[in-house]
Design an enzyme around this catalytic site. Sequence first.
Site, mmCIF file in Angstrom:
data_model
loop_
_atom_site.group_PDB
_atom_site.id
_atom_site.type_symbol
_atom_site.label_atom_id
_atom_site.label_comp_id
_atom_site.label_asym_id
_atom_site.label_seq_id
_atom_site.Cartn_x
_atom_site.Cartn_y
_atom_site.Cartn_z
ATOM 1 N N LYS A 94 -2.421 -1.697 -3.673
ATOM 2 C CA LYS A 94 -3.100 -0.456 -4.010
ATOM 3 C C LYS A 94 -2.185 0.735 -3.979
ATOM 4 O O LYS A 94 -1.202 0.705 -3.235
ATOM 5 C CB LYS A 94 -4.297 -0.258 -3.094
ATOM 6 N N LYS B 151 0.850 -1.186 0.000
ATOM 7 C CA LYS B 151 0.000 0.000 0.000
ATOM 8 C C LYS B 151 0.884 1.233 0.000
ATOM 9 O O LYS B 151 1.650 1.467 0.934
ATOM 10 C CB LYS B 151 -0.896 -0.019 1.236
HETATM 11 C C1 PBG Z 1 -7.628 3.116 5.471
HETATM 12 C C2 PBG Z 1 -7.817 3.035 4.008
HETATM 13 C C3 PBG Z 1 -7.636 4.022 3.031
HETATM 14 C C4 PBG Z 1 -8.042 3.467 1.838
HETATM 15 C C5 PBG Z 1 -8.433 2.168 2.087
HETATM 16 N N1 PBG Z 1 -8.273 1.912 3.439
HETATM 17 C C6 PBG Z 1 -7.223 5.422 3.155
HETATM 18 C C7 PBG Z 1 -5.856 5.784 3.457
HETATM 19 O O1 PBG Z 1 -4.970 4.974 3.623
HETATM 20 O O2 PBG Z 1 -5.674 6.991 3.583
HETATM 21 C C8 PBG Z 1 -8.097 4.178 0.506
HETATM 22 C C9 PBG Z 1 -9.064 3.623 -0.477
HETATM 23 C C10 PBG Z 1 -9.426 4.525 -1.596
HETATM 24 O O3 PBG Z 1 -8.812 5.573 -1.834
HETATM 25 O O4 PBG Z 1 -10.390 4.174 -2.302
HETATM 26 N N2 PBG Z 1 -6.347 3.269 5.916
#
Ligand code: PBG
Length: 353
Positions: A278, A225
């Site tokens: 992601k 991530k």
């Molecule tokens: C929680 C989380 C996030 C996303 C998924 N889980 C936000 C972040 O890390 O700031 C982002 C998903 C998206 O942008 O669709 N930590």
Amino acid sequence: MRSSCDRLTPGSCSLPYNRAMSFPVQRMRRLRRSEPLRALVRETSIEPGDLIYPLFVCPGEGVRTPVGSMPGVFNLSVDEAVREAEEAAALGIGGLLVFGLPAAKDAQGTGAWAEDGIVQQALRALKASPAAKKLVLIADVCLCEYTSHGHCGVIAQSGDGPDASFDVANDPTLELLARTAVSQARAGADVVAPSDMMDGRVAAIRKALDAAGCAETPILSYASKFASAFYGPFREAADSAPQFGDRRSYQMDGANLREAMREIALDLDEGADMILMKPAMPYLDVVRAARERVDAPLGAYQVSGEYSMLHAAFERGWLDPNRTMIESLVGIRRAGADFIVTYFAKDAARLLR
Ligand code: PBG
């Protein structure tokens, strides 16, 4: 088979065999002449069952609040979330990824593991609905939607006065994440998906789940991530923007592919059953690299910013919505993702059925 020299310098190979394989004997367009032919030789498939639909659940009843930066996405009360789930199940969508907007936030994010927390309520209601038999219910494990400061863990201060600095404390956060995962599994989550990026969370969650009698609950780890600007619209949808600083001390630097491979290896080693990557579109090379190394099921998350930017172009009439949406999803599958978390899940499923 063509030799590589044939491709690099056409005509330079002496083998007549290579020459015979090129134009006019070889005409690539022959297999593009009709849709049945194209369908027969299509390399990548995509089905509604490959798609996971994210839901943002909020308190109340009959609530459907549009998220301004994400057309077609809403904050839904539990009853509305159940209706949404029924629709998703009827469309053949593979599963739901549930996020929560709690009524109140605090420094620890206690709402994340509360017995009557918003996600726990939603999971119980979803599990009790007929839709649940057809859907995999995935709960996002993170604290940022529940903490007053908007970070994904508890905050530790080092130094004092003007020298004071604040960061997310790794090890004290692990126990809170583990508690959250256990409470979600007990409330009916089929899968728990940690997205916080703390080191050691998969092992901590596995251990806690096993101790709580949830040894059969799989972990889908957001192993790779990146600290991405493409999460912007999500933070409006989930009300989870950090109140100070950013997430770069725990999410990965977008320039690093090899680091992503190490994250994945560590999470699998700690007991992750599946891996989630992601964002998707700006990181398709990372998805491909992971696919080539990892045999575990692998998903990719087409995140909020990817969805919003496409919608912005759709609204202006600059891109064709249906074709662009499917092309964006096929690209992620072709890169190697088994399944895709996408806000387009319902729209895509309607086209793909
Ligand atoms: C929680 C989380 C996030 C996303 C998924 N889980 C936000 C972040 O890390 O700031 C982002 C998903 C998206 O942008 O669709 N930590």
